[in-house]
Enzyme design. Structure first.
Site, PDB file in Angstrom:
ATOM      1  CB  ALA A 185     -14.124  23.644  17.739  1.00  0.00           C
ATOM      2  NE  ARG A 215     -16.004  26.630   2.573  1.00  0.00           N
ATOM      3  CZ  ARG A 215     -16.015  27.512   2.617  1.00  0.00           C
ATOM      4  NH1 ARG A 215     -15.206  28.422   2.271  1.00  0.00           N
ATOM      5  NH2 ARG A 215     -14.926  28.026   4.530  1.00  0.00           N
ATOM      6  N   GLY A 218      -8.502  39.110   7.857  1.00  0.00           N
ATOM      7  CA  GLY A 218      -8.922  40.269   8.856  1.00  0.00           C
ATOM      8  C   GLY A 218      -7.944  41.104   8.805  1.00  0.00           C
ATOM      9  CG  ASN A 252     -11.403  27.632   4.426  1.00  0.00           C
ATOM     10  OD1 ASN A 252     -11.804  26.810   5.613  1.00  0.00           O
ATOM     11  ND2 ASN A 252     -10.946  28.296   4.248  1.00  0.00           N
ATOM     12  NE  ARG A 288       2.373  -4.498  -0.358  1.00  0.00           N
ATOM     13  CZ  ARG A 288       1.895  -5.883   0.145  1.00  0.00           C
ATOM     14  NH1 ARG A 288       1.821  -6.325  -1.062  1.00  0.00           N
ATOM     15  NH2 ARG A 288       0.798  -5.916   1.078  1.00  0.00           N
ATOM     16  CE1 TYR A 328      -4.013 -14.985   3.801  1.00  0.00           C
ATOM     17  CE2 TYR A 328      -4.617 -14.348   1.216  1.00  0.00           C
ATOM     18  CZ  TYR A 328      -4.419 -15.080   2.778  1.00  0.00           C
ATOM     19  OH  TYR A 328      -5.534 -13.623   2.818  1.00  0.00           O
ATOM     20  CB  SER A 368      14.142 -21.611 -15.204  1.00  0.00           C
ATOM     21  OG  SER A 368      14.400 -22.098 -16.221  1.00  0.00           O
TER      22      SER A 368
END
Ligand code: UD1
Ligand code: MG
Length: 453
Positions: free
Chosen positions: A13, A18, A144, A230, A319, A373, A409
């Site tokens: 949360a 940063r 801590g 961070n 891909r 395409y 070709s």
């Protein structure tokens, strides 16, 4: 231990700024997977079936993302960021269902090792009420400190509340805690906010439990387990550690990495023994490689399946949907997308194969392009077994080339070619004897006239 039920509460949360990002911190990725998803995976690997994800107010993006990597997790909103104990209590409804073990983890601490979680659970099984996973560091600033008396853990003191003496302690809280489910809510409800930050600290349950005679223990793990992210520099550091671990794992499982530090894996890369990976290879998500393949230098591979003994690259781009069957070859400067390259087929030089099937043993000449395409839709190219496509041909899809078909070709193929046929799709060559010389003379005279004028 497997019979013991376990809930993992993952705190996510607290949104620092940063990262300088529009994306919530814990959704930044390591090896292509959001860092909080790494935590989820570790929890699952340690046998924690149930997950509670504590997210911030308005974290819809988090909720959506979590559906993908933790579909079973229940999300709880911590409306105000009042501290880690307060965040855990946002999941009160889940905790009160009654579990043997409660694991509390931070969503921004992605390198947590399932072993450390399993060890902590074991200590709960042995009777501890609270287990803190600690680590030792020469530079404890910001963490801590674990306060021990006569070898027993009695408190965790946040840096801002430490005395000068306590600041010297190098045994730190890694942020991962395991709490006996039957005591968890009772302990959490006693946490107050009288500290330098005015927050409800989860770490305070250590002092509370110890004072009430519960068994509280520290369990030591390596620093990586506690590496909190961070900013993007720490993100890169975590990526580096993750990659180093994965490379080692790959090598120990029989994969040769010639220059391991230049190979980058995705969180889900599967790679079989006796595969050789040369330098500077990138694996995106969804790659599966069987045994004995060769991945040559500078290849970029994602969403691809590579069967045994295939040869890929150098400088190949595979891909999503590239499906290379046994002994297929995709060579330098070739791109393959959504296409099956069947057994022993060769796509060796400067080629684009998209939305296609290349039959077994077919040979695709240099510079071949499947024109898949038209600016609106994608179309399929089917190339039969043993076909030969001459260099620099364009295959305009939808189109098929039959088994053993032969394409001259430089052809532009717009109509399908039957089995064993020969197709020319280019203008016929004309050769004019002596014309070359004549042309050269004409041009040189014209140039001289131009200079004079
Ligand atoms: C915390 C520990 C500290 C430990 C360190 C390890 C406490 C009080 N301190 O300090 O002992 O050495 O982690 O990295 O637990 N969060 C919420 N809601 C809140 C506050 C925090 O969800 O109200 C989440 C944050 O998103 C984060 C985690 O809890 O994932 C830890 O919070 P953070 O503020 O980073 O605590 P630290 O000061 O690093
Ligand atoms: Mg932190």
């Amino acid at each position: 231990m497997s019979q013991r039920t376990c809930l993992s509460v993952i705190l996510a949360a607290g949104e620092g700024t940063r990262m300088k990002s529009a994306v919530p911190k814990v959704l930044h990725t390591i090896a292509g997977l959001p860092m909080v998803a790494h935590v989820v995976k570790a929890a699952e690997a340690a046998g924690s079936g149930e997950l509670a994800l504590v997210i911030g107010h308005g974290a819809d993006e988090m909720r959506k993302a979590a559906l993908k990597f933790a579909p079973k997790a229940e999300a709880f909103v911590q409306e105000k960021r009042l501290g880690t104990a307060h965040a855990v209590l946002a999941a009160r409804a889940a905790i009160s269902k009654g579990y043997d073990d409660i694991l509390v983890m931070f969503g921004d601490t992605p390198l947590i090792d399932p072993e450390a979680l399993a060890t902590a659970r074991l200590k709960l099984a042995e009777g501890a009420a609270v287990v803190v996973v600690g680590f030792r560091t020469e530079n404890p600033s910001g963490y801590g400190r674990l306060i021990e008396k006569a070898g027993k853990l009695v408190a965790i003191r946040e840096e801002k509340d430490c005395s000068d003496e306590e600041k010297k302690i190098t045994f730190c809280n890694g942020g991962l805690m395991a709490v006996a489910g039957r005591h968890a809510l009772k302990l959490l409800d006693q946490v107050g906010s009288k500290n330098a930050k005015g927050e409800y600290y989860l770490t305070d349950i250590v002092e509370i439990a110890a004072a009430q005679g519960f068994d509280v223990v520290a369990s030591e793990a390596s620093f990586e387990n506690a590496l909190g992210i961070n900013n993007r520099a720490e993100l890169a550091q975590a990526e580096g550690i993750w990659q180093a671990r994965r490379r080692r794992e790959a090598m120990l499982s029989g994969v040769t990495l010639i220059a391991p530090e230049t190979v980058f894996f995705s969180h889900d890369t599967e790679i079989g023994a006796d595969t050789i990976v040369e330098s500077n290879v990138w694996f995106g998500p969804g790659v599966k490689i069987a045994t004995g393949a060769k991945i040559h230098a500078f290849s970029h591979i994602e969403g691809a399946t590579i069967a045994s003994n295939c040869d890929v690259g150098p400088f190949a781009r595979l891909r999503p949907g590239a499906d290379l069957r046994n002994k297929a070859k995709v060579g330098n400067f070739c791109e393959v997308k959504q296409a099956i390259v069947e057994e022993g087929a060769k796509v060796n030089h400067l080629t684009y194969i998209g939305d296609a099937r290349i039959g077994a043993g077919a040979n695709i000449g240099a510079g071949t392009i499947t024109c898949n395409y038209d600016g609106y839709s994608k179309f399929f190219t089917d190339i039969g077994e043993g076909a030969f496509v001459g260099s620099n041909s364009s295959l305009v899809a939808p189109v098929s080339i039959g088994k053993g078909g032969y394409i001259a070709s430089g052809s532009v193929i717009t109509e399908s070619v039957p089995d064993d046929a020969l197709a020319f799709g280019r203008a016929r060559q004309r050769t004019l004897p002596g014309k070359g010389k004549e042309l050269r003379e004409r041009f040189s005279q014209a140039a001289a006239a131009h200079k004079k004028g």
